[in-house]
Design a protein around this motif. Structure first.
Motif, PDB file in Angstrom:
ATOM      1  N   LYS A   1       4.897  13.349-109.260  1.00  7.73           N
ATOM      2  CA  LYS A   1       5.731  13.167-110.391  1.00  7.73           C
ATOM      3  C   LYS A   1       6.898  12.666-110.389  1.00  7.73           C
ATOM      4  CE  LYS A   1       2.353  15.625-112.666  1.00  7.73           C
ATOM      5  NZ  LYS A   1       1.384  15.025-113.746  1.00  7.73           N
ATOM      6  N   ASP A   2       7.367  12.090-109.383  1.00  8.33           N
ATOM      7  CA  ASP A   2       8.432  11.202-109.169  1.00  8.33           C
ATOM      8  C   ASP A   2       9.738  12.420-109.548  1.00  8.33           C
ATOM      9  OD1 ASP A   2      10.218   9.278-108.295  1.00  8.33           O
ATOM     10  OD2 ASP A   2      10.146   8.319-110.294  1.00  8.33           O
ATOM     11  N   VAL A   3       9.711  13.540-109.018  1.00  9.53           N
ATOM     12  CA  VAL A   3      10.861  14.540-109.309  1.00  9.53           C
ATOM     13  C   VAL A   3      11.510  14.568-108.229  1.00  9.53           C
ATOM     14  CG1 VAL A   3      11.091  17.102-109.615  1.00  9.53           C
ATOM     15  CG2 VAL A   3       9.171  15.983-110.968  1.00  9.53           C
ATOM     16  N   GLN A   4      12.913  14.527-108.402  1.00  8.29           N
ATOM     17  CA  GLN A   4      13.985  14.580-107.386  1.00  8.29           C
ATOM     18  C   GLN A   4      13.966  16.181-107.027  1.00  8.29           C
ATOM     19  OE1 GLN A   4      17.708  12.804-107.798  1.00  8.29           O
ATOM     20  NE2 GLN A   4      18.711  14.073-106.367  1.00  8.29           N
ATOM     21  N   LEU A   5      13.762  16.635-105.803  1.00  2.00           N
ATOM     22  CA  LEU A   5      13.680  17.720-105.141  1.00  2.00           C
ATOM     23  C   LEU A   5      14.868  18.100-104.094  1.00  2.00           C
ATOM     24  CD1 LEU A   5      12.269  20.595-105.192  1.00  2.00           C
ATOM     25  CD2 LEU A   5      10.888  19.830-103.348  1.00  2.00           C
ATOM     26  N   ASN A   6      15.693  18.700-104.543  1.00  2.00           N
ATOM     27  CA  ASN A   6      16.962  19.271-103.466  1.00  2.00           C
ATOM     28  C   ASN A   6      16.684  20.706-102.940  1.00  2.00           C
ATOM     29  OD1 ASN A   6      18.053  16.856-104.469  1.00  2.00           O
ATOM     30  ND2 ASN A   6      18.979  17.806-106.270  1.00  2.00           N
ATOM     31  N   LEU A   7      16.651  20.710-101.651  1.00  2.00           N
ATOM     32  CA  LEU A   7      16.183  22.360-101.345  1.00  2.00           C
ATOM     33  C   LEU A   7      17.381  22.617-100.302  1.00  2.00           C
ATOM     34  CD1 LEU A   7      12.676  21.573 -99.652  1.00  2.00           C
ATOM     35  CD2 LEU A   7      13.361  22.387-101.895  1.00  2.00           C
ATOM     36  N   TYR A   8      17.835  23.824-100.544  1.00  2.00           N
ATOM     37  CA  TYR A   8      18.954  24.439 -99.943  1.00  2.00           C
ATOM     38  C   TYR A   8      18.518  25.754 -99.289  1.00  2.00           C
ATOM     39  CZ  TYR A   8      21.873  21.596-103.050  1.00  2.00           C
ATOM     40  OH  TYR A   8      22.588  20.679-103.741  1.00  2.00           O
ATOM     41  N   TYR A   9      18.268  25.650 -97.737  1.00  2.00           N
ATOM     42  CA  TYR A   9      17.979  26.747 -97.254  1.00  2.00           C
ATOM     43  C   TYR A   9      19.293  27.505 -96.716  1.00  2.00           C
ATOM     44  CZ  TYR A   9      13.203  24.527 -96.617  1.00  2.00           C
ATOM     45  OH  TYR A   9      12.002  23.990 -96.932  1.00  2.00           O
ATOM     46  N   THR A  10      19.017  28.696 -96.238  1.00  2.00           N
ATOM     47  CA  THR A  10      20.015  29.460 -95.298  1.00  2.00           C
ATOM     48  C   THR A  10      20.217  28.920 -93.948  1.00  2.00           C
ATOM     49  OG1 THR A  10      18.647  31.058 -94.534  1.00  2.00           O
ATOM     50  CG2 THR A  10      19.778  31.484 -96.526  1.00  2.00           C
ATOM     51  N   PRO A  11      21.116  28.334 -93.404  1.00  2.00           N
ATOM     52  CA  PRO A  11      21.354  27.998 -92.113  1.00  2.00           C
ATOM     53  C   PRO A  11      21.175  28.872 -91.164  1.00  2.00           C
ATOM     54  CG  PRO A  11      23.617  28.327 -92.977  1.00  2.00           C
ATOM     55  CD  PRO A  11      22.567  28.579 -93.973  1.00  2.00           C
ATOM     56  N   THR A  12      21.395  30.222 -91.109  1.00  2.00           N
ATOM     57  CA  THR A  12      21.068  30.902 -90.220  1.00  2.00           C
ATOM     58  C   THR A  12      20.346  31.960 -90.658  1.00  2.00           C
ATOM     59  OG1 THR A  12      23.518  32.086 -90.707  1.00  2.00           O
ATOM     60  CG2 THR A  12      23.349  30.167 -88.879  1.00  2.00           C
ATOM     61  N   ILE A  13      20.002  33.036 -89.846  1.00  2.00           N
ATOM     62  CA  ILE A  13      19.228  34.302 -90.224  1.00  2.00           C
ATOM     63  C   ILE A  13      20.447  34.983 -90.977  1.00  2.00           C
ATOM     64  CG2 ILE A  13      17.874  36.218 -89.612  1.00  2.00           C
ATOM     65  CD1 ILE A  13      16.394  34.389 -87.613  1.00  2.00           C
ATOM     66  N   LEU A  14      20.050  35.617 -92.087  1.00  2.00           N
ATOM     67  CA  LEU A  14      21.322  36.574 -92.484  1.00  2.00           C
ATOM     68  C   LEU A  14      21.015  38.123 -92.163  1.00  2.00           C
ATOM     69  CD1 LEU A  14      21.702  34.948 -95.895  1.00  2.00           C
ATOM     70  CD2 LEU A  14      23.192  34.322 -94.108  1.00  2.00           C
ATOM     71  N   THR A  15      19.684  38.371 -92.455  1.00  2.00           N
ATOM     72  CA  THR A  15      19.546  39.823 -91.903  1.00  2.00           C
ATOM     73  C   THR A  15      17.919  39.877 -91.661  1.00  2.00           C
ATOM     74  OG1 THR A  15      19.482  42.077 -92.698  1.00  2.00           O
ATOM     75  CG2 THR A  15      19.112  40.221 -94.352  1.00  2.00           C
ATOM     76  N   THR A  16      17.516  40.874 -90.860  1.00  2.00           N
ATOM     77  CA  THR A  16      16.048  40.877 -90.781  1.00  2.00           C
ATOM     78  C   THR A  16      15.500  42.121 -91.522  1.00  2.00           C
ATOM     79  OG1 THR A  16      16.926  42.778 -89.026  1.00  2.00           O
ATOM     80  CG2 THR A  16      16.390  40.616 -88.279  1.00  2.00           C
ATOM     81  N   ASN A  17      16.316  42.712 -92.595  1.00  2.00           N
ATOM     82  CA  ASN A  17      15.904  43.557 -93.509  1.00  2.00           C
ATOM     83  C   ASN A  17      16.611  43.285 -94.987  1.00  2.00           C
ATOM     84  OD1 ASN A  17      15.200  45.904 -95.333  1.00  2.00           O
ATOM     85  ND2 ASN A  17      14.826  47.157 -93.598  1.00  2.00           N
ATOM     86  N   SER A  18      16.221  42.783 -95.764  1.00  2.00           N
ATOM     87  CA  SER A  18      16.925  42.332 -96.849  1.00  2.00           C
ATOM     88  C   SER A  18      16.896  43.352 -98.045  1.00  2.00           C
ATOM     89  CB  SER A  18      16.058  41.153 -97.646  1.00  2.00           C
ATOM     90  OG  SER A  18      14.829  41.367 -97.759  1.00  2.00           O
ATOM     91  N   LEU A  19      16.240  44.663 -97.586  1.00  2.00           N
ATOM     92  CA  LEU A  19      16.403  45.663 -98.469  1.00  2.00           C
ATOM     93  C   LEU A  19      17.796  46.635 -98.255  1.00  2.00           C
ATOM     94  CD1 LEU A  19      12.766  46.960 -99.251  1.00  2.00           C
ATOM     95  CD2 LEU A  19      14.272  45.520-100.412  1.00  2.00           C
ATOM     96  N   VAL A  20      18.649  46.160 -97.176  1.00  2.00           N
ATOM     97  CA  VAL A  20      19.669  46.765 -96.808  1.00  2.00           C
ATOM     98  C   VAL A  20      20.707  46.279 -97.587  1.00  2.00           C
ATOM     99  CG1 VAL A  20      21.328  47.440 -94.899  1.00  2.00           C
ATOM    100  CG2 VAL A  20      18.756  47.484 -94.730  1.00  2.00           C
ATOM    101  N   PHE A  21      21.447  47.059 -98.493  1.00  2.00           N
ATOM    102  CA  PHE A  21      22.573  46.299 -99.414  1.00  2.00           C
ATOM    103  C   PHE A  21      23.794  46.881 -99.010  1.00  2.00           C
ATOM    104  CE2 PHE A  21      18.568  46.497-101.761  1.00  2.00           C
ATOM    105  CZ  PHE A  21      18.566  45.057-102.433  1.00  2.00           C
ATOM    106  N   ASP A  22      24.594  45.837 -97.983  1.00  2.00           N
ATOM    107  CA  ASP A  22      25.901  46.138 -97.632  1.00  2.00           C
ATOM    108  C   ASP A  22      27.000  45.197 -98.363  1.00  2.00           C
ATOM    109  OD1 ASP A  22      28.228  45.439 -95.747  1.00  2.00           O
ATOM    110  OD2 ASP A  22      27.301  47.327 -94.979  1.00  2.00           O
ATOM    111  N   LYS A  23      27.892  45.912 -99.005  1.00  2.00           N
ATOM    112  CA  LYS A  23      28.836  45.210 -99.933  1.00  2.00           C
ATOM    113  C   LYS A  23      29.445  44.391 -98.928  1.00  2.00           C
ATOM    114  CE  LYS A  23      29.790  49.582-102.801  1.00  2.00           C
ATOM    115  NZ  LYS A  23      30.843  50.141-103.071  1.00  2.00           N
TER     116      LYS A  23
END
Length: 323
Positions: free
Chosen positions: A248-270
């Motif tokens: 469709k000639d759509v410009q797609l800009n992808l922003y990944y995390t450059p590093t692994i932030l956490t192995t359990n994303s259900l842990v919420f640490d302020k």
């Protein structure tokens, strides 16, 4: 567009802050899955300070009315195990999940207010959250333009519920769970709705950077299985999205995390989430500066300019010879 990722949503918030405040991006359409659905209402109104305050102050007690996890600090590392008592309590009460996230539902209603909902409609912005309908085995996209305020809050909550560790949304005679189970990065949906340029924030690294340690209990094994499936759902979504964007000639800009932030994303640490927000902002800034440097001859070194000139001259000579 913001993918699912639990507590890693703080990183997405930092990226969005840079794009909206610094790059002055003005979006008409906002899509979110799971944690992304929590962010996009505030982003539609440019309420960056408010959503940053929320994401850097939330903790386990803000989310879980019955927490199925026990978190311990061992040598500076967070170790997650099963909270057997809370899990058993849920089963004894006839619940369908290991834990309950009713506090998250209350948090959503306090922070995504009716006034915000009406302001988004007045600005003619479309905010869409992704949910997985487990009853019909369908992915559904719920727009603020197609439902009431109360329903919209329910859909946001449902999109965030990582079943079976969080609550199951039962609505309209169907059972709903985390939108990431079906569409972690709904790029194709944005294109189908008319998007011509897409900024997609993906809360995973672009390539696998680490091997998993062997599971030690049924809970950790279940997490590993879910993560395996979601990783492949994400890759499938991105592949389909790239193909649709090219078609469709759509410009797609992808922003990944450059590093692994956490192995359990259900842990919420302020503290960690505050750091991730700042990291997201700096990452988007660095990425943009890198892209700009590729197209600005005024910041090239003399050696690079001379090399490019020689290459251009050689190409011209070869073309003349072919003639």
């Amino acid at each position: 567009m913001i993918s699912g990722g639990g507590s890693k949503g703080a990183f997405a918030g930092g990226v969005a802050e840079y794009l909206i405040n610094h790059e002055k991006r003005d979006y008409d359409l906002f899509l979110g899955t799971s944690t992304g659905s929590l962010l996009i209402s505030h982003l539609a109104l440019h309420q960056l300070d408010e959503i940053k305050s929320l994401y850097t102050s939330v903790d386990q007690q803000s989310i879980f009315s019955n927490n199925p996890f026990r978190i311990r600090n061992v040598n500076g590392q967070k170790i997650v195990s099963i909270n057997h008592i809370n899990t058993l309590w849920n089963f004894l009460n006839g619940r369908k999940t290991f834990g309950e996230s009713k506090y998250l539902k209350d948090l959503i209603r306090r922070n995504v207010t009716r006034e915000m909902y009406e302001a988004i409609l007045e600005k003619e912005k479309e905010v869409i959250v992704t949910v997985s309908n487990l009853t019909t085995s369908q992915i559904e996209y719920k727009s603020n333009k197609d439902c009431t305020y109360d329903d919209f809050c329910d859909w946001i909550w449902g999109s965030c519920n990582y079943v079976p560790f969080m609550s199951l949304l039962e609505k309209d005679h169907c059972q709903y769970a985390d939108g990431g189970f079906g569409a972690l990065v709904p790029i194709r949906e944005a294109i189908l709705r008319g998007a011509t340029e897409i900024d997609a924030i993906i809360l995973e690294t672009e390539v696998t950077l680490v091997n998993k340690l062997p599971a030690k209990n049924p809970f950790s094994l279940l997490f590993d299985v879910f993560e395996f499936m979601l990783t492949h759902v994400e890759r499938h979504n991105i592949t389909i999205g790239k193909l649709a964007a090219t078609s469709k000639d759509v410009q797609l800009n992808l922003y990944y995390t450059p590093t692994i932030l956490t192995t359990n994303s259900l842990v919420f640490d302020k503290k960690m989430m505050g750091e991730w927000w700042d990291s997201g902002y700096q990452y988007a800034k660095a990425k943009n500066e890198e892209l700009m440097s590729e197209f600005r001859p005024d910041i090239l070194t003399d050696q690079e300019i001379e090399k490019s000139a020689i290459s251009l001259h050689e190409t011209t000579v070869e073309s003349e010879q072919l003639k």
